[in-house]
Design an enzyme around this catalytic site. Structure first.
Site, short mmCIF file in Angstrom:
data_model
loop_
_atom_site.label_atom_id
_atom_site.label_comp_id
_atom_site.label_asym_id
_atom_site.label_seq_id
_atom_site.Cartn_x
_atom_site.Cartn_y
_atom_site.Cartn_z
N GLU A 117 -38.88 26.95 -16.37
CA GLU A 117 -37.82 28.18 -16.29
C GLU A 117 -37.22 28.55 -14.74
O GLU A 117 -36.33 28.99 -14.66
CB GLU A 117 -38.74 29.49 -16.69
CG GLU A 117 -39.46 30.03 -15.35
CD GLU A 117 -40.08 31.50 -15.78
OE1 GLU A 117 -39.91 32.43 -14.76
OE2 GLU A 117 -40.61 31.86 -16.71
N GLU A 171 -32.65 31.30 -38.29
CA GLU A 171 -32.54 31.93 -39.64
C GLU A 171 -31.02 32.36 -39.91
O GLU A 171 -30.63 32.75 -40.94
CB GLU A 171 -33.15 33.22 -39.49
CG GLU A 171 -34.83 33.00 -39.13
CD GLU A 171 -35.36 32.59 -40.57
OE1 GLU A 171 -34.88 32.98 -41.67
OE2 GLU A 171 -36.53 32.05 -40.45
#
Length: 295
Positions: free
Chosen positions: A110, A79
């Site tokens: 992870e 964004e």
């Protein structure tokens, strides 16, 4: 046991509740997230100051995360370009598992410390870069690898987690730890912990871009006319920023070739495109300084 993996006594019999009881409980739990974030605002501001300093010196903002934390980081970074007109390289994301992990969970990645370190090293980190590592528990080894690489390169580091003490918090320059408490579904940190991380990401990117001069007043002065809605918004931004009506804002935008900064300065100072552009260049493209400069 860490808080993010603990059990919430309020939802111990969650499966016996009606739909409205479940959503009311979730809503009640979410009310505490904003307060938890409020308690760490000084730490968020410290992170913003690091980002502003780094980018002003030619550095980048690099997010790193795994799972939900990584996906939220991707969302925030994506964004920045349409909202603040950032070049693609200014705000980047290292996501455990890469693009494939955006739409399909890959929980094992992870734990890949070496992968995180190697991916960070491939970016060619410098002392002007700022790395923000996100992990709800604060224990994601992939993120630790990224932060360790950043520290070795002399880059500033920030960790965001939802436990008061964590591995990432121990190694980062700034530790942001909103304590949102146990989740309604035990261990499902996409819920309150995810909401807290999203709020903090909003603050870091928005406040940084404001301080970097990519916002004038509360206006998105780097907006581009990529669709009809945004074309109309650009006119309204110029109208507000230059204190003119829509017709005059449209004329100014045409003269400025769609450059909102230039159109606002022209409208506020009465200068033509060339003189207004020179005024902006003289003050580092800062709209407020260009308007207030007496020349």
């Amino acid at each position: 046991m860490v808080i993010t993996e603990s059990r919430n006594p309020k939802s111990a019999e969650l499966d016996t509740m009606s739909a409205v009881e479940i959503v009311r409980l979730m809503n009640e739990e979410d009310k505490g997230v904003a307060h938890a974030v409020e308690l760490v605002l000084d730490d968020v501001a410290r992170a913003v100051e690091l980002v502003v300093k780094g980018i002003s010196a030619g550095g980048r903002l690099i997010y790193a995360g795994a799972g939900t934390s990584g996906r939220l980081a991707v969302l925030d970074a994506a964004e920045c370009m349409p909202t603040f007109g950032t070049p693609p390289e200014m705000v980047q994301v290292l996501m455990a598992g890469g693009q494939a992990a955006l739409t399909r969970s890959q929980e094992g990645v992870e734990d890949d410390y070496d992968g995180g370190f190697a991916e960070a090293r491939a970016l060619g980190l410098t002392p002007n870069d700022v790395v923000v590592g996100l992990s709800a528990s604060g224990s994601a080894n992939y993120v630790r690898g990224v932060i360790d690489c950043a520290r070795a390169a002399g880059a500033a580091t920030v960790a965001v987690a939802c436990n008061p003490k964590s591995v990432l918090g121990d190694i980062a320059d700034v530790y942001i730890a909103p304590i949102v408490g146990p989740e309604v579904v035990m261990g499902s940190s996409r819920l309150k912990a995810g909401t807290a991380q999203k709020m903090i990401l909003n603050m870091i990117s928005t406040a940084s871009m404001v301080k970097l001069g990519r916002v004038y007043k509360d206006l998105m002065i780097e907006l581009k006319p990529s669709n009809k809605k945004l074309t109309g918004r650009m006119k309204r931004i110029v109208a507000v920023g230059a204190e003119v009506d829509i017709d005059e804002a449209t004329r100014l935008l045409e003269l400025a070739d769609g450059n909102i900064r230039l159109a606002v300065v022209m409208g506020e100072t009465g200068l033509g495109p060339e003189a207004a552009a020179q005024r902006l260049a003289a003050v580092g493209n800062d709209v407020r300084k260009a308007i207030e400069t007496k020349c």
